[in-house]
Motif scaffolding. Structure first.
Motif, PDB file in Angstrom:
ATOM      1  N   VAL A  96       0.847  -1.200   0.000  1.00 40.12           N
ATOM      2  CA  VAL A  96       0.000   0.000   0.000  1.00 40.12           C
ATOM      3  C   VAL A  96       0.882   1.250   0.000  1.00 40.12           C
ATOM      4  O   VAL A  96       1.997   1.229   0.532  1.00 40.12           O
ATOM      5  CB  VAL A  96      -0.950   0.030   1.224  1.00 40.12           C
ATOM      6  CG1 VAL A  96      -1.907  -1.143   1.187  1.00 40.12           C
ATOM      7  CG2 VAL A  96      -0.180   0.044   2.529  1.00 40.12           C
ATOM      8  N   HIS A 105      -7.138  -2.318   3.586  1.00 38.42           N
ATOM      9  CA  HIS A 105      -6.301  -2.922   2.554  1.00 38.42           C
ATOM     10  C   HIS A 105      -5.643  -4.197   3.071  1.00 38.42           C
ATOM     11  O   HIS A 105      -5.573  -5.209   2.360  1.00 38.42           O
ATOM     12  CB  HIS A 105      -5.222  -1.942   2.096  1.00 38.42           C
ATOM     13  CG  HIS A 105      -5.739  -0.677   1.494  1.00 38.42           C
ATOM     14  ND1 HIS A 105      -6.643  -0.665   0.456  1.00 38.42           N
ATOM     15  CD2 HIS A 105      -5.477   0.620   1.782  1.00 38.42           C
ATOM     16  CE1 HIS A 105      -6.916   0.601   0.124  1.00 38.42           C
ATOM     17  NE2 HIS A 105      -6.211   1.389   0.923  1.00 38.42           N
ATOM     18  N   ILE A 118      -6.802   0.601  -5.451  1.00 40.52           N
ATOM     19  CA  ILE A 118      -5.765  -0.316  -4.989  1.00 40.52           C
ATOM     20  C   ILE A 118      -6.219  -1.767  -5.001  1.00 40.52           C
ATOM     21  O   ILE A 118      -5.485  -2.657  -5.438  1.00 40.52           O
ATOM     22  CB  ILE A 118      -5.302   0.085  -3.565  1.00 40.52           C
ATOM     23  CG1 ILE A 118      -4.602   1.456  -3.616  1.00 40.52           C
ATOM     24  CG2 ILE A 118      -4.371  -0.964  -2.976  1.00 40.52           C
ATOM     25  CD1 ILE A 118      -4.230   1.992  -2.243  1.00 40.52           C
ATOM     26  N   ARG A 167      -4.171  -6.232  -6.151  1.00 38.98           N
ATOM     27  CA  ARG A 167      -2.835  -6.576  -5.661  1.00 38.98           C
ATOM     28  C   ARG A 167      -2.841  -7.901  -4.906  1.00 38.98           C
ATOM     29  O   ARG A 167      -3.809  -8.286  -4.275  1.00 38.98           O
ATOM     30  CB  ARG A 167      -2.308  -5.464  -4.734  1.00 38.98           C
ATOM     31  CG  ARG A 167      -3.110  -5.311  -3.453  1.00 38.98           C
ATOM     32  CD  ARG A 167      -2.731  -4.058  -2.697  1.00 38.98           C
ATOM     33  NE  ARG A 167      -3.526  -3.966  -1.478  1.00 38.98           N
ATOM     34  CZ  ARG A 167      -3.161  -4.495  -0.322  1.00 38.98           C
ATOM     35  NH1 ARG A 167      -2.021  -5.138  -0.229  1.00 38.98           N
ATOM     36  NH2 ARG A 167      -3.917  -4.388   0.749  1.00 38.98           N
TER      37      ARG A 167
END
Length: 259
Positions: free
Chosen positions: A172, A182, A242, A248
């Motif tokens: 992150v 996240h 993100i 990710r």
């Protein structure tokens, strides 16, 4: 002393001078009671009160030259924990909404298990309705995204092994608004071994509520603060960028073990 025998508790704080010393003393006493060596690290987000001075009696204090907000300060605190060389790194906010004994229990649960991370799952929360609704929406989004239910997606009480934490932090940006969301998504998506420990959620310590945007102490608030509405919009955009568009991953999938 070997690294795995040592715990670093990292604590982002903003304007928490009123109750921080007592909170830190409680944490230290709780770890002493279970026979664990602990280092307390406070990262002061450019407080306008005496937070740094209040923390210095019990903790190593790192003061930011500018106010960066909770997310970036939490990530900076994690970085300090990684640099400490401790074998277990625990994060908890400086507003004192957990008991020291529960913080020690979360650290011990990680140390005595095969989990990659342990979350403290808050019980008895008295937050305003809009905060509870926002938490429920984020939890549902994580379930849809990752196929795993996370009981307390944004809990600030977490314990990590350094290798896992380093990969999460690297995933992150340093200015992330909601790093713990996240982290929870990455943990679920990569099937990390996550343990859950029920902990009590208590009111923010101290009478001054200037350290938070959430309307602390106002469980009967009718409407969310405008600052919170703006923050939520920015956070949702960040999650999209993100965790959805970026998709990710931090590691190869591993077998999930739920504690």
């Amino acid at each position: 002393m070997q690294a795995q025998d040592h715990v670093a508790v990292v604590i982002p704080a903003f304007n928490e001078a009123e109750a921080l010393s007592a909170f830190l003393a409680e944490i230290r006493a709780s770890f002493a009671a279970v026979g664990r060596s602990v280092t307390l690290i406070v990262v002061d987000d450019a407080s306008t009160d005496d937070t740094s001075e209040a923390g210095s009696a019990f903790a190593d204090v790192v003061r930011s030259p500018i106010n960066r907000g909770h997310g970036p300060t939490a990530l900076a605190a994690y970085g300090e924990g990684l640099r400490s060389g401790a074998g277990v790194i625990v994060h908890v906010d400086g507003d004192g909404q957990f008991y020291g004994d529960d913080i020690a229990r979360v650290a011990t649960a990680l140390d005595r298990s095969r989990h990659d991370v342990v979350h403290g799952v808050r019980r008895g929360r008295t937050d305003p309705w809009f905060r509870r609704c926002l938490s429920a929406l984020v939890r549902f989004a994580v379930l849809i995204l990752c196929g795993r239910s996370v009981p307390d997606v944004n809990t600030p009480l977490r314990a990590y092994h350094p290798d896992i934490l380093a990969r999460l932090v690297d995933g992150v940006p340093a200015d992330a608004l909601v790093p713990h969301v996240h982290f929870s998504i990455a943990e679920a998506r990569d099937r990390l071994r996550v343990g859950y420990v029920a902990v009590a959620s208590i009111p923010r310590r101290g009478a001054v509520a200037q350290g938070t945007m959430w309307g602390a102490g106002r469980a009967r608030a009718i409407l969310p603060p405008r600052r919170l509405v703006r923050f939520a919009g920015r956070a949702l955009a960040e999650l999209w960028r993100i965790d959805i568009v970026g998709s990710r991953r931090i590691s190869q999938p591993s077998t999930s073990v739920r504690g």
